[in-house]
Design a protein around this motif. Structure first.
Motif, PDB file in Angstrom:
ATOM      1  N   PRO A  29       0.818  -1.227   0.000  1.00  0.00           N
ATOM      2  CA  PRO A  29       0.000   0.000   0.000  1.00  0.00           C
ATOM      3  C   PRO A  29       0.845   1.268   0.000  1.00  0.00           C
ATOM      4  O   PRO A  29       0.529   2.232  -0.701  1.00  0.00           O
ATOM      5  CB  PRO A  29      -0.827  -0.133   1.285  1.00  0.00           C
ATOM      6  N   ARG A  30       1.916   1.295   0.764  1.00  0.00           N
ATOM      7  CA  ARG A  30       2.762   2.487   0.838  1.00  0.00           C
ATOM      8  C   ARG A  30       3.426   2.748  -0.521  1.00  0.00           C
ATOM      9  O   ARG A  30       3.449   3.881  -1.005  1.00  0.00           O
ATOM     10  CB  ARG A  30       3.817   2.294   1.924  1.00  0.00           C
ATOM     11  N   ALA A  31       3.962   1.691  -1.123  1.00  0.00           N
ATOM     12  CA  ALA A  31       4.610   1.837  -2.425  1.00  0.00           C
ATOM     13  C   ALA A  31       3.614   2.274  -3.489  1.00  0.00           C
ATOM     14  O   ALA A  31       3.914   3.135  -4.331  1.00  0.00           O
ATOM     15  CB  ALA A  31       5.270   0.519  -2.816  1.00  0.00           C
ATOM     16  N   ALA A  32       2.418   1.714  -3.463  1.00  0.00           N
ATOM     17  CA  ALA A  32       1.411   2.061  -4.459  1.00  0.00           C
ATOM     18  C   ALA A  32       0.957   3.512  -4.319  1.00  0.00           C
ATOM     19  O   ALA A  32       0.757   4.208  -5.322  1.00  0.00           O
ATOM     20  CB  ALA A  32       0.216   1.120  -4.340  1.00  0.00           C
ATOM     21  N   LEU A  33       0.814   3.988  -3.099  1.00  0.00           N
ATOM     22  CA  LEU A  33       0.407   5.376  -2.886  1.00  0.00           C
ATOM     23  C   LEU A  33       1.483   6.347  -3.357  1.00  0.00           C
ATOM     24  O   LEU A  33       1.176   7.392  -3.950  1.00  0.00           O
ATOM     25  CB  LEU A  33       0.087   5.608  -1.407  1.00  0.00           C
ATOM     26  N   LEU A  34       2.738   6.020  -3.104  1.00  0.00           N
ATOM     27  CA  LEU A  34       3.821   6.865  -3.608  1.00  0.00           C
ATOM     28  C   LEU A  34       3.848   6.855  -5.131  1.00  0.00           C
ATOM     29  O   LEU A  34       4.084   7.891  -5.768  1.00  0.00           O
ATOM     30  CB  LEU A  34       5.163   6.390  -3.054  1.00  0.00           C
ATOM     31  N   ALA A  35       3.614   5.690  -5.734  1.00  0.00           N
ATOM     32  CA  ALA A  35       3.593   5.601  -7.194  1.00  0.00           C
ATOM     33  C   ALA A  35       2.502   6.479  -7.779  1.00  0.00           C
ATOM     34  O   ALA A  35       2.665   7.060  -8.856  1.00  0.00           O
ATOM     35  CB  ALA A  35       3.403   4.148  -7.630  1.00  0.00           C
ATOM     36  N   ASN A  36       1.399   6.606  -7.065  1.00  0.00           N
ATOM     37  CA  ASN A  36       0.293   7.432  -7.534  1.00  0.00           C
ATOM     38  C   ASN A  36       0.615   8.916  -7.485  1.00  0.00           C
ATOM     39  O   ASN A  36      -0.113   9.732  -8.053  1.00  0.00           O
ATOM     40  CB  ASN A  36      -0.951   7.144  -6.694  1.00  0.00           C
ATOM     41  N   LYS A  37       1.715   9.258  -6.803  1.00  0.00           N
ATOM     42  CA  LYS A  37       2.116  10.657  -6.683  1.00  0.00           C
ATOM     43  C   LYS A  37       3.279  11.011  -7.616  1.00  0.00           C
ATOM     44  O   LYS A  37       3.889  12.069  -7.478  1.00  0.00           O
ATOM     45  CB  LYS A  37       2.500  10.962  -5.235  1.00  0.00           C
TER      46      LYS A  37
END
Length: 276
Positions: A29-37
């Motif tokens: 989840p943390r990696a995916a949220l950063l990728a979305n930014k």
């Protein structure tokens, strides 16, 4: 090398290596949220994930160096310095990477220790010895939950100085996020010691953000608060701390700061344009 890589769009984007906590697994989840930014995020496991060894007795910095090289070779990743995202045990790994490896531009440490904890860290012909918790200092609360706050020895004691990571070697920018009610270890003290070491070497490449009533596990926004949980080092449920409402607000604010920190230090030109 076991990995999970995230990105959104055409790129190229700044790259980030995401390291999770003791146990060596990944936090998707943390990696995916950063990728979305607007980042390419390499969630790098270092043990205990899928077919990787379930336990380790040492860690090799060359493995993490391979991860940095691999990330920078990806066509979607900008050929500039990368960022490192870390929490708890992976914080000292992040500090070591920033201190010894090239091409690190920004490092986030959430409730980390400034010494190498638990496992010897090998790099080429060098070994950083581990700071070993003293389990005799574990106490038990009235509800039966273990208190491990005082298990780590004094980092500044003569016999433990070799475990301290020489972060004055690093050329990156640091963001230390610390919780005042961290019951896992005294992350506030360790951040102060890390910054004092940098300052003593005439460096000002750090920022510290403190949340007085937050607990150890500062996750992404709106994740459940974990005032206690199973600790991999002692194989029992321990207190992690944190007042629930304050901890939730801290996670939201800290995540905003992490995003801004990486945008500013990994992609400064684009960041400045977006701020105009």
């Amino acid at each position: 090398m076991d990995l999970v890589m995230f990105y959104t769009g055409e790129g190229p984007f700044p790259g980030i290596i995401d390291l999770y906590t003791l146990g060596g697994t990944v936090c998707e989840p943390r990696a995916a949220l950063l990728a979305n930014k607007g980042f390419v995020v390499f969630a790098l496991a270092f043990y205990g994930y899928q077919d990787m060894p379930k336990t380790v007795d040492k860690l090799d910095l060359e493995y993490f160096e391979e991860g940095v090289t691999f990330l920078q070779m990806q066509p979607k990743v900008k050929k500039t310095g990368i960022g490192i995202m870390s929490i708890s045990k992976s914080g000292d790994l992040a500090l070591s990477m920033a201190s010894f490896l090239p091409n690190i531009s920004a490092t986030v440490c959430i409730n980390a220790c400034n010494a190498n904890v638990m496992f010897p860290l090998h790099y080429k012909d060098m070994v950083i010895p581990p700071l070993i918790p003293n389990q005799q200092n574990i106490t038990t609360t009235t509800s039966g939950i273990a208190n491990v706050l005082n298990t780590l020895p004094d980092v500044t004691a003569e016999e433990n100085r070799a475990t301290v990571i020489p972060i004055e070697r690093a050329s990156c920018r640091f963001l230390f996020i610390v919780s005042g009610d961290d019951r896992n270890w005294n992350s506030t003290l360790y951040a102060e010691q890390a910054c004092s070491r940098l300052k003593a070497h005439e460096k000002a490449n750090y920022d510290v953000v403190s949340y007085p009533t937050a607990g150890h596990f500062m996750e992404v926004p709106y994740m459940p608060h974990h005032p206690s949980g199973l600790h991999a080092a002692v194989s029992q449920v321990v207190a992690f701390g944190g007042e629930p409402k304050a901890h939730a607000h801290a996670q939201v604010d800290a995540w905003r700061r992490v995003e801004e920190f990486f945008k500013k230090n990994l992609n400064s030109v684009d960041y400045l344009k977006s701020s105009l």
